[in-house]
Write a protein that holds these residues in place. Structure first.
Motif, mmCIF file in Angstrom:
data_model
loop_
_atom_site.group_PDB
_atom_site.id
_atom_site.type_symbol
_atom_site.label_atom_id
_atom_site.label_comp_id
_atom_site.label_asym_id
_atom_site.label_seq_id
_atom_site.Cartn_x
_atom_site.Cartn_y
_atom_site.Cartn_z
ATOM 1 N N THR A 73 5.551 14.006 7.804
ATOM 2 C CA THR A 73 4.822 14.249 6.549
ATOM 3 C C THR A 73 3.466 14.833 6.954
ATOM 4 O OG1 THR A 73 3.996 11.977 6.596
ATOM 5 C CG2 THR A 73 5.969 12.407 5.302
ATOM 6 N N THR A 74 3.483 16.057 7.436
ATOM 7 C CA THR A 74 2.326 16.657 8.086
ATOM 8 C C THR A 74 1.378 17.307 7.086
ATOM 9 O OG1 THR A 74 3.653 18.636 8.424
ATOM 10 C CG2 THR A 74 3.581 17.054 10.212
ATOM 11 N N ASP A 75 0.441 18.109 7.623
ATOM 12 C CA ASP A 75 -0.542 18.788 6.784
ATOM 13 C C ASP A 75 0.113 19.587 5.667
ATOM 14 O OD1 ASP A 75 -2.470 17.770 8.407
ATOM 15 O OD2 ASP A 75 -2.822 19.616 9.531
ATOM 16 N N GLU A 76 1.257 20.164 5.952
ATOM 17 C CA GLU A 76 1.942 21.004 4.963
ATOM 18 C C GLU A 76 2.252 20.224 3.687
ATOM 19 O OE1 GLU A 76 6.106 23.571 4.545
ATOM 20 O OE2 GLU A 76 5.422 22.873 6.510
ATOM 21 N N GLY A 77 2.758 18.994 3.856
ATOM 22 C CA GLY A 77 3.071 18.172 2.688
ATOM 23 C C GLY A 77 1.828 17.774 1.918
ATOM 24 N N MET A 78 0.750 17.447 2.629
ATOM 25 C CA MET A 78 -0.510 17.079 1.986
ATOM 26 C C MET A 78 -1.104 18.272 1.244
ATOM 27 S SD MET A 78 -3.782 15.172 3.740
ATOM 28 C CE MET A 78 -3.766 16.278 5.165
ATOM 29 N N ASP A 79 -1.077 19.433 1.864
ATOM 30 C CA ASP A 79 -1.606 20.643 1.228
ATOM 31 C C ASP A 79 -0.838 20.977 -0.049
ATOM 32 O OD1 ASP A 79 -3.354 20.823 3.311
ATOM 33 O OD2 ASP A 79 -2.265 22.395 4.374
ATOM 34 N N LYS A 80 0.472 20.838 0.012
ATOM 35 C CA LYS A 80 1.309 21.144 -1.152
ATOM 36 C C LYS A 80 0.978 20.209 -2.304
ATOM 37 C CE LYS A 80 6.152 21.617 -2.591
ATOM 38 N NZ LYS A 80 7.580 21.482 -2.157
ATOM 39 N N LYS A 81 0.822 18.926 -2.013
ATOM 40 C CA LYS A 81 0.509 17.941 -3.047
ATOM 41 C C LYS A 81 -0.848 18.214 -3.683
ATOM 42 C CE LYS A 81 1.392 14.076 -5.285
ATOM 43 N NZ LYS A 81 2.526 13.957 -6.219
ATOM 44 N N LEU A 82 -1.844 18.501 -2.864
ATOM 45 C CA LEU A 82 -3.185 18.779 -3.379
ATOM 46 C C LEU A 82 -3.189 20.043 -4.227
ATOM 47 C CD1 LEU A 82 -5.275 17.889 -0.206
ATOM 48 C CD2 LEU A 82 -5.349 16.699 -2.405
ATOM 49 N N SER A 83 -2.454 21.055 -3.793
ATOM 50 C CA SER A 83 -2.368 22.301 -4.553
ATOM 51 C C SER A 83 -1.750 22.045 -5.923
ATOM 52 C CB SER A 83 -1.541 23.328 -3.775
ATOM 53 O OG SER A 83 -1.388 24.519 -4.509
ATOM 54 N N SER A 121 0.833 -1.200 0.000
ATOM 55 C CA SER A 121 0.000 0.000 0.000
ATOM 56 C C SER A 121 0.872 1.257 0.000
ATOM 57 C CB SER A 121 -0.936 0.008 1.214
ATOM 58 O OG SER A 121 -0.199 0.023 2.422
ATOM 59 N N GLY A 122 2.078 1.111 -0.531
ATOM 60 C CA GLY A 122 2.997 2.234 -0.592
ATOM 61 C C GLY A 122 2.764 3.108 -1.806
ATOM 62 N N ILE A 123 3.473 4.206 -1.853
ATOM 63 C CA ILE A 123 3.351 5.146 -2.972
ATOM 64 C C ILE A 123 3.709 4.442 -4.276
ATOM 65 C CG2 ILE A 123 4.291 7.272 -3.960
ATOM 66 C CD1 ILE A 123 4.537 8.341 -1.117
ATOM 67 N N ASN A 124 2.921 4.734 -5.305
ATOM 68 C CA ASN A 124 3.035 4.173 -6.665
ATOM 69 C C ASN A 124 2.464 2.765 -6.784
ATOM 70 O OD1 ASN A 124 4.306 6.522 -7.649
ATOM 71 N ND2 ASN A 124 6.322 5.760 -7.044
ATOM 72 N N HIS A 125 1.851 2.243 -5.721
ATOM 73 C CA HIS A 125 1.157 0.964 -5.788
ATOM 74 C C HIS A 125 -0.344 1.207 -5.959
ATOM 75 C CE1 HIS A 125 4.903 -0.639 -4.198
ATOM 76 N NE2 HIS A 125 4.453 -1.852 -4.440
ATOM 77 N N ASP A 159 -6.565 7.119 -11.246
ATOM 78 C CA ASP A 159 -6.404 5.747 -11.738
ATOM 79 C C ASP A 159 -6.329 4.717 -10.611
ATOM 80 O OD1 ASP A 159 -6.285 6.536 -14.482
ATOM 81 O OD2 ASP A 159 -4.223 7.230 -14.133
ATOM 82 N N GLY A 160 -6.542 5.162 -9.385
ATOM 83 C CA GLY A 160 -6.516 4.241 -8.262
ATOM 84 C C GLY A 160 -5.126 3.932 -7.745
ATOM 85 N N ILE A 161 -4.160 4.812 -8.048
ATOM 86 C CA ILE A 161 -2.782 4.622 -7.604
ATOM 87 C C ILE A 161 -2.502 5.519 -6.402
ATOM 88 C CG2 ILE A 161 -0.353 4.735 -8.261
ATOM 89 C CD1 ILE A 161 -1.959 2.606 -9.756
ATOM 90 N N ILE A 162 -1.843 4.965 -5.394
ATOM 91 C CA ILE A 162 -1.484 5.747 -4.206
ATOM 92 C C ILE A 162 -0.354 6.712 -4.566
ATOM 93 C CG2 ILE A 162 -0.507 5.640 -1.873
ATOM 94 C CD1 ILE A 162 -1.843 2.881 -1.603
ATOM 95 N N ILE A 163 -0.584 7.995 -4.332
ATOM 96 C CA ILE A 163 0.412 9.011 -4.680
ATOM 97 C C ILE A 163 0.886 9.811 -3.471
ATOM 98 C CG2 ILE A 163 -0.337 9.236 -7.073
ATOM 99 C CD1 ILE A 163 -1.915 11.726 -6.243
ATOM 100 N N GLY A 164 0.356 9.496 -2.283
ATOM 101 C CA GLY A 164 0.793 10.213 -1.088
ATOM 102 C C GLY A 164 0.357 9.517 0.182
ATOM 103 N N ARG A 165 1.242 9.515 1.173
ATOM 104 C CA ARG A 165 0.931 9.016 2.515
ATOM 105 C C ARG A 165 1.384 10.076 3.507
ATOM 106 N NH1 ARG A 165 0.138 3.241 3.047
ATOM 107 N NH2 ARG A 165 0.594 3.560 5.253
ATOM 108 N N TYR A 166 0.512 10.434 4.442
ATOM 109 C CA TYR A 166 0.803 11.544 5.338
ATOM 110 C C TYR A 166 0.450 11.174 6.775
ATOM 111 C CZ TYR A 166 0.577 13.613 0.735
ATOM 112 O OH TYR A 166 0.773 13.848 -0.599
ATOM 113 N N SER A 167 1.308 11.586 7.708
ATOM 114 C CA SER A 167 1.088 11.293 9.117
ATOM 115 C C SER A 167 1.679 12.400 9.973
ATOM 116 C CB SER A 167 1.736 9.959 9.494
ATOM 117 O OG SER A 167 1.714 9.772 10.895
#
Length: 390
Positions: A372-382, A226-230, A359-367
């Motif tokens: 890998t806090t909110d900042e990283g998730m916000d940047k990716k979504l932006s 369940s890692g990134i790119n899977h 496409d159903g591919i995991i592109i981010g994991r945040y904790s």
């Protein structure tokens, strides 16, 4: 000592499935300052929670039983202070061996345990890591929402030092089950899963037969899958409104899986931020599936209403068979780890978010716990929705 028939039967069945031989333990105890009463011993073995009781007579008590491997246990008088905390509590590792413990009434903190090599190993490792953990969480909690780059570097340094100590311990003590605990701690920082598997493979054959080893290795494999790119593992659940929800039905949209629980304080604090994400990106093609690790339906539904997240897709991490387990297990922390989706996606610990593309591919994991806090998730979504807009 008193053990329920149901607990004993369940215990034997579980261990027969694991094909692990049961080994005898004995715990002889003395409690200074208390001649009579009841004392409680709790521990997990092969995923089963055991609670045993013994009568105190003339300040002495005795526990006897069987375990498949060294286990983390706790002993308490089950009395509580005004604020609901245990008045006398001591955690320790229990070996399948003859052990003795000396306690002081109402103050178990300085208990003296002998006869458990595993507990000795645990204390040895703790002496090297406790101070670093204290500094890490003191800094993290003090500036959780506004860490400077220097503070982030300090957290990273603490993490690496802790990881280094745990890795060295596992290499020097391949026959200790505490080596599994040490490797598990390493898995919570930014160390590759392949490296974790390599550390596990170097442990002694006797340790590889244990439930603790097998569970950690399985969790690492879940994390890899369940890692990134899977591809995100598909699942089907009933949502809080009893409607069928299937992850694969969301293909063509971005999906954020948000793992939380009503009892998880950091999760509840993060909810306003998740709501802001929904408000900002839902109309642009983002769906949020909130995966609760709650063990009780009523607590789950109450939290949904309290946090006003009815507009999200709310589901439980549990399958129907998981819920059968919950009927006889009231420990919320223990039960939360039984959730099939929590195991499948391995969001350890919560709160955690997993971002899935169209496409159903995991592109981010945040904790919140691995920087890998909110900042990283916000940047990716932006980045995603800025590109999509173009």
């Amino acid at each position: 000592m008193k053990v329920s028939l149901f607990t004993f039967i369940t215990f034997v069945i579980a261990h027969s499935l694991q094909a692990q031989p049961l080994k005898k333990y004995s715990l002889s105890g003395e409690i200074k300052g208390e001649d009579t009463g009841t004392i409680y011993l709790r521990y997990f073995d092969a995923g089963i929670r055991n609670v045993e009781t013994a009568r105190i007579q003339n300040g002495q008590f005795q526990f006897n039983g069987f375990i498949s491997e060294p286990v983390l246990a706790s002993i308490t008088d089950n009395k509580q202070t005004i604020d609901g905390r245990q008045n006398a509590y001591k955690g320790f590792y229990m070996d399948p061996a003859a052990m003795t413990i000396i306690l002081i009434a109402n103050d178990f903190k300085n208990a003296k345990l002998t006869g458990s090599k595993t507990n000795d190993d645990w204390l040895l490792l703790s002496e090297k890591t406790d101070e670093l953990y204290s500094k890490f969480y003191k800094l993290k909690n003090a500036f959780a929402e506004d860490l400077s780059e220097k503070q982030k570097d300090s957290l990273d340094l603490y993490s690496k030092k802790i990881a280094g100590i745990n890795i060295n311990f596992s290499k020097k003590n391949p026959r200790s089950i505490i080596a599994v605990k040490a490797i598990s701690a390493v898995s919570l920082v930014q160390v590759s899963n392949d490296s974790i598997l390599h550390l596990l493979d170097n442990l002694d054959t006797s340790i590889k037969k244990t439930y603790s080893f097998q569970t950690l290795k399985q969790n690492i494999r879940y994390a890899i899958n369940s890692g990134i790119n899977h591809a995100a593992p598909d699942f089907t659940r009933q949502d809080a409104n009893s409607k069928k929800l299937r992850l694969s039905d969301f293909k063509g949209k971005y999906v954020l899986l948000d793992f939380w629980a009503s009892w998880c304080v950091p999760c509840r604090k993060q909810t306003p931020h998740i709501k802001n994400i929904y408000k900002q990106y839902h109309s642009k093609g983002l769906e949020i599936i909130v995966v609760s690790c709650d063990a009780k339906y009523d607590a789950w539904h109450k939290a949904i209403k309290q946090d006003s997240i009815e507009s999200f897709h709310n589901i439980l991490a549990f399958t129907n068979s998981d819920m059968e387990f919950l009927k006889t297990h009231d420990n919320r922390m223990e039960a939360s780890f039984k959730g099939e989706l929590r195991k499948l996606y391995n969001p350890m610990p919560i709160p955690a978010q997993i971002l899935i593309d169209k496409d159903g591919i995991i592109i981010g994991r945040y904790s919140l716990y691995d920087n890998t806090t909110d900042e990283g998730m916000d940047k990716k979504l932006s980045e995603i929705f800025s590109v999509d807009k173009e």
